[in-house]
Design an enzyme around this catalytic site. Sequence first.
Site, mmCIF file in Angstrom:
data_model
loop_
_atom_site.group_PDB
_atom_site.id
_atom_site.type_symbol
_atom_site.label_atom_id
_atom_site.label_comp_id
_atom_site.label_asym_id
_atom_site.label_seq_id
_atom_site.Cartn_x
_atom_site.Cartn_y
_atom_site.Cartn_z
ATOM 1 N N HIS A 1 0.815 -1.206 0.000
ATOM 2 C CA HIS A 1 0.000 0.000 0.000
ATOM 3 C C HIS A 1 0.855 1.264 0.000
ATOM 4 O O HIS A 1 0.390 2.345 0.327
ATOM 5 C CB HIS A 1 -0.952 0.014 1.204
ATOM 6 C CG HIS A 1 -1.654 -1.286 1.422
ATOM 7 N ND1 HIS A 1 -1.201 -2.239 2.305
ATOM 8 C CD2 HIS A 1 -2.746 -1.815 0.821
ATOM 9 C CE1 HIS A 1 -1.989 -3.302 2.254
ATOM 10 N NE2 HIS A 1 -2.935 -3.082 1.367
HETATM 11 S S1 FES Z 1 1.736 -0.428 3.228
HETATM 12 FE FE1 FES Z 1 0.210 -1.850 3.704
HETATM 13 S S2 FES Z 1 1.289 -3.593 4.364
HETATM 14 FE FE2 FES Z 1 2.824 -2.129 3.927
#
Ligand code: FES
Length: 179
Positions: A144
């Site tokens: 993410h």
């Molecule tokens: S940014 Fe979501 S698990 Fe690393």
Amino acid sequence: MSTATANHGHGPSDGVTRRDMLLIATGAVGAVGVGTMVWPLISQMSPDASTLALSSTEIDISKIEPGQIVTVKWRGNPVFVRHRTPKEIKESEDTPLSELKDPQTDAQRVQKPEWLIVIGICTHLGCVPLGHDGPYDGWKCPCHGSVYDVSGRIRSGPAPLNLAVPTYAFLSDTKVKIG
Ligand code: FES
């Protein structure tokens, strides 16, 4: 035997605890309602002190070049061992705390400035971040987009906390014991 550890506001064991709590919390999302039944089971499954004493890893750091990151496995988790360059050390030390989401000085996260040792698990949802990636050339999480700097501190993205620092000790200039 030395048991020296990095000493800081988010200390090594503290960091592991926070990570563990995050993982437990993550699991709890799908287990609301059974938490009170599950918790005693988890407590019983916790390894005792003698088991934990056995689960340490010794690594030879003599072949890790400046700028290089090596990933080792410790208690089933990836641990990043980064041999930092003078430039990386200076950038890490010069970062104002006001820029940080989880404020920690670099000195609070390392025992020796040349060596950063952190658990390689993103504090968002547990993915393994990629090294030498992102705008700080630290780590970037492919899941993410969380971005960590060369001190393993969270700089942007959804992760709330810095990469955790495990318990470790330098046994010599070339050998580190993790755990
Ligand atoms: S940014 Fe979501 S698990 Fe690393």
